[in-house]
Scaffold this active site. Structure first.
Site, PDB file in Angstrom:
ATOM      1  N   LYS A  32       1.842  10.169   0.550  1.00  0.00           N
ATOM      2  CA  LYS A  32       1.835   9.730  -0.845  1.00  0.00           C
ATOM      3  C   LYS A  32       0.639  10.282  -1.623  1.00  0.00           C
ATOM      4  O   LYS A  32       0.788  10.679  -2.779  1.00  0.00           O
ATOM      5  CB  LYS A  32       1.851   8.206  -0.933  1.00  0.00           C
ATOM      6  CG  LYS A  32       0.605   7.509  -0.412  1.00  0.00           C
ATOM      7  CD  LYS A  32       0.717   6.005  -0.526  1.00  0.00           C
ATOM      8  CE  LYS A  32      -0.517   5.310   0.003  1.00  0.00           C
ATOM      9  NZ  LYS A  32      -1.743   5.643  -0.752  1.00  0.00           N
ATOM     10  N   THR A  33      -0.541  10.320  -1.001  1.00  0.00           N
ATOM     11  CA  THR A  33      -1.721  10.838  -1.701  1.00  0.00           C
ATOM     12  C   THR A  33      -1.532  12.310  -2.045  1.00  0.00           C
ATOM     13  O   THR A  33      -1.946  12.772  -3.114  1.00  0.00           O
ATOM     14  CB  THR A  33      -2.990  10.646  -0.844  1.00  0.00           C
ATOM     15  OG1 THR A  33      -3.109   9.267  -0.484  1.00  0.00           O
ATOM     16  CG2 THR A  33      -4.234  11.073  -1.603  1.00  0.00           C
ATOM     17  N   ASP A 219      -1.609   4.225  -7.702  1.00  0.00           N
ATOM     18  CA  ASP A 219      -1.409   4.260  -6.251  1.00  0.00           C
ATOM     19  C   ASP A 219      -1.253   2.828  -5.726  1.00  0.00           C
ATOM     20  O   ASP A 219      -1.737   1.870  -6.343  1.00  0.00           O
ATOM     21  CB  ASP A 219      -2.620   4.934  -5.608  1.00  0.00           C
ATOM     22  CG  ASP A 219      -2.391   5.287  -4.142  1.00  0.00           C
ATOM     23  OD1 ASP A 219      -1.224   5.259  -3.699  1.00  0.00           O
ATOM     24  OD2 ASP A 219      -3.382   5.602  -3.449  1.00  0.00           O
ATOM     25  N   GLU A 220      -0.585   2.670  -4.585  1.00  0.00           N
ATOM     26  CA  GLU A 220      -0.414   1.362  -3.933  1.00  0.00           C
ATOM     27  C   GLU A 220       0.133   0.322  -4.910  1.00  0.00           C
ATOM     28  O   GLU A 220      -0.369  -0.808  -4.998  1.00  0.00           O
ATOM     29  CB  GLU A 220      -1.751   0.879  -3.339  1.00  0.00           C
ATOM     30  CG  GLU A 220      -2.385   1.833  -2.344  1.00  0.00           C
ATOM     31  CD  GLU A 220      -1.712   1.833  -0.981  1.00  0.00           C
ATOM     32  OE1 GLU A 220      -0.638   1.221  -0.849  1.00  0.00           O
ATOM     33  OE2 GLU A 220      -2.254   2.443  -0.051  1.00  0.00           O
ATOM     34  N   GLN A 250       5.300  -2.497   2.598  1.00  0.00           N
ATOM     35  CA  GLN A 250       3.896  -2.710   2.967  1.00  0.00           C
ATOM     36  C   GLN A 250       3.191  -3.647   1.984  1.00  0.00           C
ATOM     37  O   GLN A 250       1.980  -3.612   1.852  1.00  0.00           O
ATOM     38  CB  GLN A 250       3.159  -1.372   3.051  1.00  0.00           C
ATOM     39  CG  GLN A 250       3.702  -0.461   4.156  1.00  0.00           C
ATOM     40  CD  GLN A 250       2.879   0.801   4.317  1.00  0.00           C
ATOM     41  OE1 GLN A 250       1.766   0.798   4.830  1.00  0.00           O
ATOM     42  NE2 GLN A 250       3.443   1.915   3.873  1.00  0.00           N
ATOM     43  N   ARG A 611       1.020   1.944  12.285  1.00  0.00           N
ATOM     44  CA  ARG A 611      -0.333   2.517  12.432  1.00  0.00           C
ATOM     45  C   ARG A 611      -0.384   3.450  13.632  1.00  0.00           C
ATOM     46  O   ARG A 611      -1.263   4.307  13.721  1.00  0.00           O
ATOM     47  CB  ARG A 611      -1.387   1.414  12.644  1.00  0.00           C
ATOM     48  CG  ARG A 611      -1.578   0.390  11.530  1.00  0.00           C
ATOM     49  CD  ARG A 611      -1.691   0.988  10.161  1.00  0.00           C
ATOM     50  NE  ARG A 611      -0.385   1.033   9.526  1.00  0.00           N
ATOM     51  CZ  ARG A 611      -0.128   1.714   8.412  1.00  0.00           C
ATOM     52  NH1 ARG A 611      -1.068   2.442   7.851  1.00  0.00           N
ATOM     53  NH2 ARG A 611       1.075   1.706   7.860  1.00  0.00           N
TER      54      ARG A 611
END
Length: 676
Positions: A32-33, A219-220, A250, A611
């Site tokens: 995503k970044t 973002d997020e 998430q 993770r």
């Protein structure tokens, strides 16, 4: 020109999006970044001025990483530095600083972090009979925060009549807000709420900021609350050129105000929105992703997406069942030792748990087995007492109205100004409608307190004079340290020389930070801004885990991280999902241990599973001791949702029973000789 062909098709579609609202559903590990940075670079290539682009993140670390990546893509650091990239709170501070006259705030207003806020809450509670003894200040502060973000004014707060904490908050909230204004201060929530309130009542201010940015990226987005959504809506009110990136699967922070409906209903709030799904995972093996996909699919209210990977099947997931919590912890430590012997670095390995209380027994076993570790989620650098004390001295020198900072250091190190004297000064200031600093100037006290007040005021005046004269900041602070004999006090108060040195090293760390600031050649006004930004350092920043150490962290703390090997421990009902999720009548909501519903707990499990890059362990105990009683444990429903074919089941108790007789036989026969 930025080469968008380096992106996969959905990433490229998002990065090259033209105008209008865009929702990028970015699954775990899907890059995503990368999409945000390529989009910003692409906009700059299209001739959009850097000053017209704004990107909002949730941590300072994420903002800096984004800026660095853009600079590398463009090969142009200067252009990247002109972009507005920062946290919601940093953006809010920029707005408030620009609009302070419209808000009627002093030039040197203070920003109160969580510790400062709790101090104000406690002061307000002390003014209410028995309030400070019967109620937890953090629980009250949480209610105030949630109310602010819902745009409920202090005099409008009613709460639940049956909830004692809501009722004490009704009395504390107005006093809390009055105190902030008296101190010339904003808290973290004000940084978001006050700009929105200003825009609601001031059309000119609203237009100024709606014209400021042509393209906004967030973002997020699944972590935003209602106030942050309203801030974003105002910023894109004219163009609607909004790109948000997030993953509803998430969304794990509703206990601190995050509202997952912001991302779930994005296309309703922003009609005509385009939706792009990033489902290719670059992190994990197929088995790990299949486990994650299967578990999260049991949540009904979600944007459907299925993670996939070009990595191979990978290792099977180990489901280890221990007889007791102690046996579980011991086996985890032994398994980590085995992995390290086979070539894994300790820093490749993380142990994840639902609640901090679970870490104690793991820590004990890791120490027993000489496994080095570091914990995430501990006290952050700028929250350490000795660091905050020095910052408080600087805050008072820059703004004598900053009563919390003044109270913090007026008698530290001890100079004979007791709590009774401080309260008398506060009462005098309140009666005269003046500041506590003015009360110090006019104080009519005798004995040690008189000498202490004179000494304190002289120290503050010396710092203030030096700063205003443009003297070197680091030299000024070093002189302050010497004047108050801070290092002597730290040595005297510490339990050992090594503990004292750690605290002294923290002070030296602050001096290093101030040195880097002063090297930028900015003046005293910029120092006030710098100190405010220190307060904005996110509590979600991960501490430096330099060195080869196993990482211990809660599942909440693990979000945004990845590790080659992950142990998720305590996969049991009442741990994950948390017991308080199963008892929704609990009203003292203050932290992550007070979950909201099963769906969020399932998302938390999903975050934990994703993770892991190469190897995942899911462990549980058959019994645990609670209040002196042995309690049988039930496997987590989320564990039961993982398909059997993905798991190898290790019965640690049975394995131990099989090993013991063999060891005893070997020991017995070792004492005999069979030579004729």
């Amino acid at each position: 020109m930025v080469d968008l062909s380096k992106l996969n098709p959905p990433q490229r579609e998002a990065a090259s999006h033209g105008g209008g609202p865009l929702l990028v559903l970015a699954g775990a590990g899907s890059g995503k970044t990368r999409v945000i940075t390529f989009r910003i670079a692409h906009l700059l290539d299209q001739g959009i001025p850097a000053r017209a682009i704004c990107a909002v993140t949730f941590t300072n670390k994420a903002a800096e990483e984004m800026r660095e990546r853009i600079a590398a893509l463009l090969g142009n650091k200067k252009l990247a530095s002109e972009l507005t990239i920062g946290t919601f709170h940093a953006l809010g501070l920029q707005i408030l600083r620009t609009e302070r006259k419209a808000l009627g705030m002093p030039r040197g207003f203070a920003i109160y972090d969580q510790a400062d806020q709790l101090g104000v809450v406690r002061e307000a509670m002390r003014s209410i009979r028995d309030g400070d003894r019967r109620y937890d200040a953090k629980a009250v502060q949480t209610r105030i925060s949630l109310a602010k973000n819902a745009f409920i004014a202090p005099d409008e707060f009613e709460g639940n009549p049956a909830d004692d904490y809501d009722q004490i908050t009704r009395h504390v909230f107005p006093k809390y807000q009055e105190a902030l204004r008296a101190f010339g201060a904003f808290d973290f929530d004000d940084l978001i709420v006050e700009p929105v309130r200003l825009w609601d009542r001031d059309a000119d201010a609203r237009t100024r900021w709606a014209d400021r940015f042509h393209y906004v990226m967030v973002d997020e987005f699944q972590d935003t609350n209602k106030a942050q959504l309203r801030m974003v809506q105002a910023l894109v009110g004219k163009t609607n050129n909004l790109m948000v990136v997030g993953d509803d699967d998430q969304s794990i922070y509703s206990w601190r105000g995050a509202d997952p409906t912001n991302i779930l209903e994005f296309d309703r709030v922003f009609p005509g929105a385009k939706i792009v799904k990033l489902e290719q995972n670059y992190r994990s093996t197929k088995r790990i992703l299949e486990a994650a996909n299967t578990v999260i699919a049991n949540n009904k209210n979600r944007h459907g997406k299925t993670l996939w990977s070009q990595h191979g099947d990978g290792e099977i997931i180990t489901h280890a069942v221990a007889a007791t919590a102690e046996a579980e912890a011991k086996w985890v430590a032994q398994e980590i030792r085995r992995l390290q012997a086979e070539g894994r670095r300790f820093s490749d390995i993380a142990v994840l748990y639902r609640s901090n209380i679970q870490s104690k027994i793991i820590e004990e076993e890791l120490r027993t087995h000489e496994v080095p570790y570091v914990m995430y989620g501990g006290q952050q650098f700028f929250e350490r007492k000795e660091v905050k004390d020095l910052i408080a001295y600087l805050r008072v020198a820059l703004n004598p109205k900053d009563e919390l900072a003044l109270r913090r250091v007026i008698n530290y190190p001890a100079r004979g100004i007791g709590a009774t004297t401080v309260e008398k000064l506060a009462t005098a200031a309140q009666a005269a409608h003046t500041t506590m600093w003015d009360a110090l100037v006019a104080a009519d006290v005798g004995g040690a307190a008189k000498h202490g007040i004179a000494q304190f005021m002289q120290t503050i005046e010396q710092v203030k004079t030096a700063l205003e004269a443009g003297h070197d900041i680091v030299a000024t602070v070093k002189q302050l340290i010497a004047d108050i004999a801070l290092y002597d006090d730290l040595r005297h108060a510490a339990a050992s020389m090594s503990a004292a040195q750690r605290r002294i090293d923290n002070v030296e760390g602050l001096l290093g930070s101030l040195k880097r600031f002063s090297e930028k050649g900015k003046g005293v006004d910029a120092l006030g801004e710098y100190l405010r930004h220190l307060s904005l350092d996110s509590k979600d920043e991960k501490e430096d885990a330099s060195g080869d150490k196993v990482i211990l962290t809660t599942l909440h703390g693990a979000k945004g991280l990845e590790f080659p090997v992950c142990f998720m421990i305590g996969l049991e009902e009442e741990l994950l999902p948390h017991a308080r999720t199963l008892q929704p009548q609990a009203t003292d909501v203050t932290d992550a241990d007070h979950a909201t519903d099963i769906s969020e707990e399932r998302r938390l499990c999903y975050v934990g599973i994703t993770r892991a890059q190469r190897k995942l362990y899911l462990t549980r105990a058959i019994t645990r001791v609670s209040r002196g009683r042995v309690i049988p444990r039930t496997p987590s429903r989320f564990l039961l949702e993982v398909p059997d074919e993905l798991l190898e089941i290790r019965d640690l108790g049975e394995e131990a029973r099989q090993r013991v007789p063999q060891d005893e036989v070997r020991s017995f026969f070792a004492n005999f000789s069979f030579d004729e």
